[in-house]
Design a protein around this motif. Structure first.
Motif, short mmCIF file in Angstrom:
data_model
loop_
_atom_site.label_atom_id
_atom_site.label_comp_id
_atom_site.label_asym_id
_atom_site.label_seq_id
_atom_site.Cartn_x
_atom_site.Cartn_y
_atom_site.Cartn_z
N LEU A 87 0.88 -1.06 -0.05
CA LEU A 87 -0.02 -0.12 0.01
C LEU A 87 0.75 1.21 0.05
O LEU A 87 0.62 2.13 -0.62
CB LEU A 87 -0.89 0.00 1.32
N ALA A 88 1.84 1.25 0.79
CA ALA A 88 2.63 2.40 0.91
C ALA A 88 3.40 2.95 -0.45
O ALA A 88 3.72 2.40 -1.14
CB ALA A 88 3.91 2.25 1.85
N GLY A 89 3.22 4.23 -0.68
CA GLY A 89 3.39 5.04 -1.89
C GLY A 89 2.66 4.60 -3.15
O GLY A 89 3.23 5.16 -4.01
N SER A 90 1.59 3.99 -2.72
CA SER A 90 0.65 3.68 -4.19
C SER A 90 -0.29 4.60 -4.32
O SER A 90 -0.57 5.55 -3.52
CB SER A 90 0.08 2.19 -3.91
N ALA A 114 -1.88 -4.23 7.19
CA ALA A 114 -1.28 -5.08 6.29
C ALA A 114 -2.26 -5.61 5.38
O ALA A 114 -2.19 -6.32 4.36
CB ALA A 114 -0.40 -6.17 7.24
N ASN A 115 -3.38 -5.78 5.88
CA ASN A 115 -4.59 -6.53 5.12
C ASN A 115 -5.33 -5.52 3.98
O ASN A 115 -6.27 -5.66 3.49
CB ASN A 115 -5.67 -6.68 6.27
N LEU A 116 -4.43 -4.39 3.70
CA LEU A 116 -4.84 -3.48 2.60
C LEU A 116 -3.57 -3.55 1.61
O LEU A 116 -2.36 -3.35 2.28
CB LEU A 116 -5.07 -2.08 3.19
N ARG A 117 -3.61 -3.68 0.62
CA ARG A 117 -2.79 -3.51 -0.55
C ARG A 117 -3.25 -2.87 -1.86
O ARG A 117 -4.47 -2.27 -1.89
CB ARG A 117 -2.34 -4.91 -0.80
N PHE A 118 -2.69 -2.80 -2.84
CA PHE A 118 -2.63 -2.00 -4.11
C PHE A 118 -2.69 -3.07 -5.34
O PHE A 118 -1.66 -3.90 -5.63
CB PHE A 118 -1.73 -0.83 -4.11
N HIS A 119 -3.29 -2.93 -6.21
CA HIS A 119 -3.13 -3.52 -7.52
C HIS A 119 -3.23 -2.56 -8.50
O HIS A 119 -4.37 -1.70 -8.86
CB HIS A 119 -4.58 -4.40 -7.97
N PRO A 120 -2.37 -2.23 -9.42
CA PRO A 120 -2.48 -1.23 -10.38
C PRO A 120 -3.37 -1.48 -11.59
O PRO A 120 -3.50 -0.61 -12.22
CB PRO A 120 -0.92 -1.41 -10.94
N ASN A 121 -3.70 -2.59 -11.96
CA ASN A 121 -4.52 -2.98 -13.01
C ASN A 121 -5.67 -4.00 -12.72
O ASN A 121 -5.39 -5.04 -13.34
CB ASN A 121 -3.67 -3.25 -14.46
N CYS A 122 -6.51 -3.70 -11.93
CA CYS A 122 -7.50 -4.55 -11.59
C CYS A 122 -8.71 -4.59 -12.61
O CYS A 122 -9.22 -3.46 -12.92
CB CYS A 122 -7.93 -4.27 -10.00
N THR A 144 -15.18 -5.09 -20.35
CA THR A 144 -14.28 -5.22 -19.30
C THR A 144 -13.00 -3.86 -19.23
O THR A 144 -12.63 -3.73 -20.26
CB THR A 144 -13.54 -6.60 -19.14
N GLU A 145 -13.13 -3.34 -17.93
CA GLU A 145 -12.20 -2.42 -17.83
C GLU A 145 -11.03 -2.75 -16.85
O GLU A 145 -11.32 -3.48 -16.13
CB GLU A 145 -12.67 -0.97 -17.42
N THR A 146 -9.86 -1.87 -16.66
CA THR A 146 -9.06 -2.18 -15.97
C THR A 146 -8.68 -0.76 -15.10
O THR A 146 -8.49 0.42 -15.96
CB THR A 146 -7.67 -2.80 -16.29
N TRP A 147 -8.63 -0.52 -13.96
CA TRP A 147 -8.54 0.63 -12.96
C TRP A 147 -7.51 0.04 -11.93
O TRP A 147 -7.47 -1.01 -11.59
CB TRP A 147 -9.75 1.03 -12.55
N PRO A 148 -6.74 0.90 -11.45
CA PRO A 148 -5.94 0.88 -10.14
C PRO A 148 -7.06 0.40 -9.11
O PRO A 148 -8.13 1.10 -9.33
CB PRO A 148 -5.16 2.09 -9.82
N ALA A 149 -6.82 -0.39 -8.09
CA ALA A 149 -7.74 -0.66 -7.02
C ALA A 149 -6.97 -0.73 -5.96
O ALA A 149 -5.92 -1.32 -5.47
CB ALA A 149 -8.37 -1.92 -7.40
N MET A 150 -7.48 -0.38 -4.55
CA MET A 150 -7.32 -0.81 -3.34
C MET A 150 -7.89 -2.18 -3.14
O MET A 150 -9.10 -2.45 -3.04
CB MET A 150 -7.72 0.31 -2.40
N ILE A 151 -7.23 -3.16 -2.62
CA ILE A 151 -7.60 -4.52 -2.32
C ILE A 151 -7.63 -4.70 -0.88
O ILE A 151 -6.41 -4.61 -0.42
CB ILE A 151 -6.65 -5.58 -3.05
N ALA A 152 -8.53 -5.18 -0.24
CA ALA A 152 -8.69 -5.54 1.25
C ALA A 152 -8.61 -6.70 1.37
O ALA A 152 -9.71 -7.36 0.69
CB ALA A 152 -9.64 -4.66 1.98
N VAL A 153 -8.29 -7.61 2.27
CA VAL A 153 -8.40 -8.84 2.35
C VAL A 153 -9.42 -9.27 3.63
O VAL A 153 -9.20 -8.61 4.53
CB VAL A 153 -6.91 -9.71 2.26
N VAL A 154 -10.18 -10.21 3.30
CA VAL A 154 -11.27 -10.47 4.15
C VAL A 154 -10.95 -11.99 5.19
O VAL A 154 -10.33 -12.61 4.32
CB VAL A 154 -12.49 -10.69 3.86
#
Length: 346
Positions: free
Chosen positions: A137-140, A158-166, A176-186
């Motif tokens: 996540l840091a710097g994203s 730590a349960n938050l991360r980043f995907h540049p092309n989700c 279908t499109e691709t966008w940056p996304a914040m990903i949270a794990v459950v």
């Protein structure tokens, strides 16, 4: 579509070499006819070179790479394998097909090596595979998005991360499109991944992406949550990720869980040693109903339940509109006196 073998998949990936590199080797950059990055695991640096143009096969084929620091070399299937930490060829091929938007092979024998079928769309296994594709996540762009929402203290996230092309897929027909996304794990109470939540973002992090809906969850969510900190005797539970992160700016060390919806909040599972639960209420009828359900269940389990209420719609609205000091003052009078000194550290 017939099942493609490894060399055929590598050739198909080679035709899209630059797109593959931008997706899986996002810490690198294009230099002429090459993509330059630290290594095949997407480490920042300049020692690995991927050919972006060339023939379909052979030594000079597009997608072939060499790491000058280690002497390693390979093709884009190796990039997918090592950047995501995959082991079985079945999983690597499935990810390659997904990236290329190929049809899945017709139902047939399971992979001889893994014995596993493809992960069903929206399943817990699909959520785990998505999580393996994420970046810190840091710097994203996701961190930029949170900062624009007043959320700057990201300890124990730590349960938050980043995907540049989700990938974002519409509910009905549509591209279908691709966008940056914040990903949270459950996760469940034992820390096992059961699902994931995606928030698609504008490419500069200034807000949510212009898609509807900009948020989607996948996997087994009921009773579980996106967890910040390890809950023991005291915890807070609410609906949204940004709601809970906003409260965490005022209570930075209290363990929290975002259930992702009012319905899932009502079914929140309690840690075995919990003695006090803060129910973080959203200011709407669904929030009131979830609060009442959780409170009844907590009292029945012998757990003290205290409601935390925002002035506006939720605590992120309060943080953005009134600022952190006003939020701290608001929370201070709602929590138990002994928790003020315990959790309201600056």
């Amino acid at each position: 579509m017939a099942r493609l073998n490894a060399s055929e998949l590598a050739q198909r990936l080679g035709r899209e070499a630059e797109a593959v590199c931008r997706h899986y080797l996002s810490n690198g950059r294009k230099q002429g006819n090459y993509w330059q990055v630290g290594d095949v695991r997407n480490t920042p640096g300049r020692s690995m070179f991927v050919r972006l143009t060339g023939s379909e096969a052979g030594k000079g084929a597009a997608g072939k790479w060499t790491d000058s620091a280690t002497g390693e070399h390979g093709d884009l299937l190796d990039v997918i394998r090592d950047s995501l930490g995959l082991v079985e060829f079945f999983d690597i091929a499935e990810e390659a097909r997904r990236f290329l938007s190929l049809q899945h092979p017709e139902p047939g024998p399971r992979s001889r090596r893994s014995g596993k079928p493809p992960a069903p769309s929206g399943s817990s296994e699909a959520a785990r595979r998505l999580w393996r594709m994420t970046q810190p996540l840091a710097g994203s762009i996701a961190a930029t998005y949170l900062r624009n929402r007043g959320i700057t203290d990201l300890r124990e996230t730590a349960n938050l991360r980043f995907h540049p092309n989700c990938y974002w897929r519409p509910e009905g027909d549509g591209a279908t499109e691709t966008w940056p996304a914040m990903i949270a794990v459950v996760t469940d109470l034992d820390g096992i991944i059961t699902g994931a939540h995606r928030t698609w973002l504008k490419r500069d992090g200034s807000g949510k992406a212009p898609v509807d809906p900009p948020r989607k969850a996948m996997g087994n969510l009921l009773g579980h949550g996106v967890r910040f900190g390890c809950a023991r005797d005291v915890m807070a539970a609410g609906e949204g990720i940004e709601t809970m992160l906003s409260l965490r700016q005022a209570l930075p060390t209290i363990p929290m869980a975002a259930a992702l919806s009012a319905g899932h909040l009502a079914a929140t599972r309690f840690p075995p040693h919990l003695r006090r639960l803060y129910i973080v209420r959203d200011n709407d009828p669904a929030g009131d109903s979830a609060r009442d359900s959780v409170m009844d269940r907590a009292i029945e389990a012998g757990i003290e339940a205290i409601t935390l209420s925002p002035m506006l719609g939720d605590f992120n609205d309060d943080l953005v509109s009134f600022g952190l000091e006003a939020l701290r003052a608001q929370i201070r009078v709602q929590i138990a006196p002994e928790d003020v000194s315990r959790f309201m550290t600056l």
